[in-house]
Design an enzyme around this catalytic site. Structure first.
Site, PDB file in Angstrom:
ATOM      1  N   LEU A   1       1.990   2.278   6.918  1.00 34.42           N
ATOM      2  CA  LEU A   1       1.469   0.969   6.447  1.00 34.42           C
ATOM      3  C   LEU A   1       1.386  -0.003   7.872  1.00 34.42           C
ATOM      4  CD1 LEU A   1       3.277   0.548   3.229  1.00 34.42           C
ATOM      5  CD2 LEU A   1       0.963   1.698   3.478  1.00 34.42           C
ATOM      6  N   PRO A   2       0.948  -0.966   7.864  1.00 33.07           N
ATOM      7  CA  PRO A   2       0.875  -1.845   8.915  1.00 33.07           C
ATOM      8  C   PRO A   2       2.031  -2.533   9.396  1.00 33.07           C
ATOM      9  CG  PRO A   2      -1.025  -2.791   7.372  1.00 33.07           C
ATOM     10  CD  PRO A   2      -0.129  -1.691   6.654  1.00 33.07           C
TER      11      PRO A   2
ATOM     12  N   THR B   1       5.445   1.214  12.213  1.00 34.47           N
ATOM     13  CA  THR B   1       6.092   0.631  12.979  1.00 34.47           C
ATOM     14  C   THR B   1       6.708  -0.672  12.490  1.00 34.47           C
ATOM     15  OG1 THR B   1       5.127   1.469  14.733  1.00 34.47           O
ATOM     16  CG2 THR B   1       6.495  -0.490  15.251  1.00 34.47           C
TER      17      THR B   1
ATOM     18  N   LYS C   1      11.332   2.900  19.007  1.00 38.09           N
ATOM     19  CA  LYS C   1       9.944   2.620  19.062  1.00 38.09           C
ATOM     20  C   LYS C   1       9.264   1.190  19.600  1.00 38.09           C
ATOM     21  CE  LYS C   1       5.437   2.932  17.986  1.00 38.09           C
ATOM     22  NZ  LYS C   1       4.834   3.416  18.592  1.00 38.09           N
TER      23      LYS C   1
ATOM     24  N   LYS D   1       2.463  -7.583  16.779  1.00 37.02           N
ATOM     25  CA  LYS D   1       3.367  -7.522  15.963  1.00 37.02           C
ATOM     26  C   LYS D   1       4.667  -6.716  16.548  1.00 37.02           C
ATOM     27  CE  LYS D   1       3.363  -3.640  13.947  1.00 37.02           C
ATOM     28  NZ  LYS D   1       3.403  -2.489  13.315  1.00 37.02           N
TER      29      LYS D   1
HETATM   30  P1  NAD Z   1      -4.338   0.506   9.751  1.00 33.50           P
HETATM   31  O1  NAD Z   1      -4.525  -0.789   9.658  1.00 33.50           O
HETATM   32  O2  NAD Z   1      -5.607   1.135  10.143  1.00 33.50           O
HETATM   33  O3  NAD Z   1      -3.754   1.364   8.383  1.00 33.50           O
HETATM   34  C1  NAD Z   1      -3.109   0.744   7.492  1.00 33.50           C
HETATM   35  C2  NAD Z   1      -3.252   1.438   6.087  1.00 33.50           C
HETATM   36  O4  NAD Z   1      -2.479   0.960   5.335  1.00 33.50           O
HETATM   37  C3  NAD Z   1      -4.776   0.659   5.634  1.00 33.50           C
HETATM   38  O5  NAD Z   1      -5.651   1.725   5.333  1.00 33.50           O
HETATM   39  C4  NAD Z   1      -4.329  -0.535   4.584  1.00 33.50           C
HETATM   40  O6  NAD Z   1      -5.302  -0.375   3.682  1.00 33.50           O
HETATM   41  C5  NAD Z   1      -3.249   0.376   3.844  1.00 33.50           C
HETATM   42  N1  NAD Z   1      -2.184  -0.475   3.187  1.00 33.50           N
HETATM   43  C6  NAD Z   1      -1.600  -1.480   3.256  1.00 33.50           C
HETATM   44  N2  NAD Z   1      -0.553  -1.746   2.581  1.00 33.50           N
HETATM   45  C7  NAD Z   1      -0.892  -0.852   1.541  1.00 33.50           C
HETATM   46  C8  NAD Z   1      -0.194  -0.555   0.385  1.00 33.50           C
HETATM   47  N3  NAD Z   1       0.698  -1.423  -0.079  1.00 33.50           N
HETATM   48  N4  NAD Z   1      -0.432   0.362  -0.275  1.00 33.50           N
HETATM   49  C9  NAD Z   1      -1.179   1.382   0.029  1.00 33.50           C
HETATM   50  N5  NAD Z   1      -1.863   1.241   1.274  1.00 33.50           N
HETATM   51  C10 NAD Z   1      -1.876   0.180   2.108  1.00 33.50           C
HETATM   52  O7  NAD Z   1      -3.137   0.722  10.766  1.00 33.50           O
HETATM   53  P2  NAD Z   1      -2.606   1.942  11.737  1.00 33.50           P
HETATM   54  O8  NAD Z   1      -3.615   1.790  13.095  1.00 33.50           O
HETATM   55  O9  NAD Z   1      -2.986   3.267  10.995  1.00 33.50           O
HETATM   56  O10 NAD Z   1      -1.297   1.792  11.965  1.00 33.50           O
HETATM   57  C11 NAD Z   1      -0.162   2.113  10.848  1.00 33.50           C
HETATM   58  C12 NAD Z   1       0.927   1.811  11.445  1.00 33.50           C
HETATM   59  O11 NAD Z   1       1.126   2.752  12.589  1.00 33.50           O
HETATM   60  C13 NAD Z   1       1.334   0.271  12.092  1.00 33.50           C
HETATM   61  O12 NAD Z   1       2.799   0.153  11.843  1.00 33.50           O
HETATM   62  C14 NAD Z   1       1.131   0.459  13.500  1.00 33.50           C
HETATM   63  O13 NAD Z   1       1.985  -0.341  14.213  1.00 33.50           O
HETATM   64  C15 NAD Z   1       1.664   2.082  13.787  1.00 33.50           C
HETATM   65  N6  NAD Z   1       1.285   2.967  14.762  1.00 33.50           N
HETATM   66  C16 NAD Z   1      -0.311   2.723  15.234  1.00 33.50           C
HETATM   67  C17 NAD Z   1      -0.756   3.389  16.345  1.00 33.50           C
HETATM   68  C18 NAD Z   1      -2.222   3.294  16.616  1.00 33.50           C
HETATM   69  O14 NAD Z   1      -2.587   3.704  17.756  1.00 33.50           O
HETATM   70  N7  NAD Z   1      -3.052   2.735  15.782  1.00 33.50           N
HETATM   71  C19 NAD Z   1       0.129   4.193  17.080  1.00 33.50           C
HETATM   72  C20 NAD Z   1       1.483   4.179  16.499  1.00 33.50           C
HETATM   73  C21 NAD Z   1       2.038   3.540  15.637  1.00 33.50           C
END
Ligand code: NAD
Length: 297
Positions: A66-67, A97, A172, A247
């Site tokens: 999740l975000p 994260t 992280k 964030k």
């Molecule tokens: P994103 O915003 O693309 O995806 C998050 C998903 O979670 C969305 O589809 C949203 O609809 C869903 N969501 C939110 N609340 C929800 C709930 N209560 N129930 C069900 N679904 C829910 O984000 P992302 O890029 O996939 O990143 C996710 C996590 O990974 C974050 O914490 C980010 O910091 C971390 N991260 C991202 C990357 C990257 O390159 N994108 C790399 C490493 C870590």
């Protein structure tokens, strides 16, 4: 051994991670608040649950991606929280994260219900998620990490045990603070070279084999057209959003205040990404920080 897994949160990272679990032969029940996010996985053979609570019934393991902290606490905790729907003994891998304190809070609440939980944030970006080469940085009990290992190995290549609950998040956050600084520094150096007449590709090739090299110059160059696969060459779409980096730099600032540590470059980077976000670029990939230095970036 094949497991039945609930996968919740199918965004830029969660979706490719879930695809790799399917490819490894596991059975998946998936859920995202945005219905369109589950379509690709449904086509690949996952079953789409109507709610998070429905997704976790009858599974061996739960994975969430999740975000931010508020989404994770909002999902798991409280009277109607997901922990009350998860069976005792189930293994939960929380891969978002988030603040170390949030990870500890959810982990404590899980333990009170007999649920095994690790924090397992990832590094490696969307490319690593697609290729199944992520690095998992785990906090929690060693035995729970061992139980999680076969599933983590289907999504990643390197698995580190940072310490007890929350320790994965601390490691992280340190990594991402450095990444935010390195990306801003790389953009600054490339913009300086171009302003002085250099070709960005030539300069990038030189830095990539010199002492300034880093993850951005090797795999994720911020200058459009230098690396075909990088978000910079695709209008900064996809990848790791500016607001997610902001964030993480905020989490680093909180951790810094909490421990009375000194993080001046982290704070400067946080301000640069905040400025960039307020200029309307929050949803672009974080390498778009180049736009602060070079108007055509
Ligand atoms: P994103 O915003 O693309 O995806 C998050 C998903 O979670 C969305 O589809 C949203 O609809 C869903 N969501 C939110 N609340 C929800 C709930 N209560 N129930 C069900 N679904 C829910 O984000 P992302 O890029 O996939 O990143 C996710 C996590 O990974 C974050 O914490 C980010 O910091 C971390 N991260 C991202 C990357 C990257 O390159 N994108 C790399 C490493 C870590």
């Amino acid at each position: 051994m094949s497991s039945t897994i609930a996968f919740i949160g199918l965004g830029h990272m969660g979706s490719p991670m879930a695809h790799n679990l399917l490819k490894a032969g596991h059975t998946l029940k998936v859920f995202d608040l945005v219905p369109a996010a589950v379509q690709g996985l449904k086509q690949a053979g996952a079953s789409a649950a109507e709610s998070a609570a429905q997704a976790v019934s009858g599974v061996d393991a739960v994975i969430t991606m999740l975000p931010a902290s508020q989404h994770v606490e909002g999902l798991y905790l409280g009277e109607q929280g997901l922990l009350s729907a998860i069976a005792k003994g189930t293994l939960v891998m929380e891969c978002s994260t988030i603040a170390p304190e949030s990870a500890r809070k959810v982990s404590r609440a899980a333990a009170e219900r007999g649920i095994r939980m690790i924090d397992a944030p990832v590094s490696g970006g969307t490319g690593g998620a697609q290729a199944g080469t992520l690095t998992f940085i785990v906090g929690g009990a060693e035995a729970d990490l061992q139980a999680a290992r076969p599933l983590l190995e289907a999504m990643g290549k390197n698995i580190f045990h940072a310490g007890e609950a929350g320790a994965g998040q601390v490691a992280k956050i340190c990594n991402n603070m450095l990444l935010g600084i390195l990306m801003a520094g790389t953009a600054e150096a490339l913009a300086l070279g171009v302003a002085n007449g250099l070709d960005p590709k030539t300069l990038s090739n030189i830095i990539a084999k010199s002492s300034g090299r880093n993850w951005a110059t090797e795999l994720y160059n911020p200058w459009p057209g230098v690396m075909e696969h990088a978000p910079a060459s695709h209008e900064y779409a996809g990848g790791f959003g500016v607001d997610l980096m902001l964030k993480d730099l905020g989490l680093a600032a909180e951790a810094s205040m909490h421990a009375r540590a000194t993080t001046p470059l982290g704070e400067l980077a946080r301000n640069l990404y905040a400025l960039h976000s307020t200029q309307g670029h929050g949803k672009l990939d974080f390498s778009s920080i180049l736009k602060l230095y070079h108007q055509k970036g």
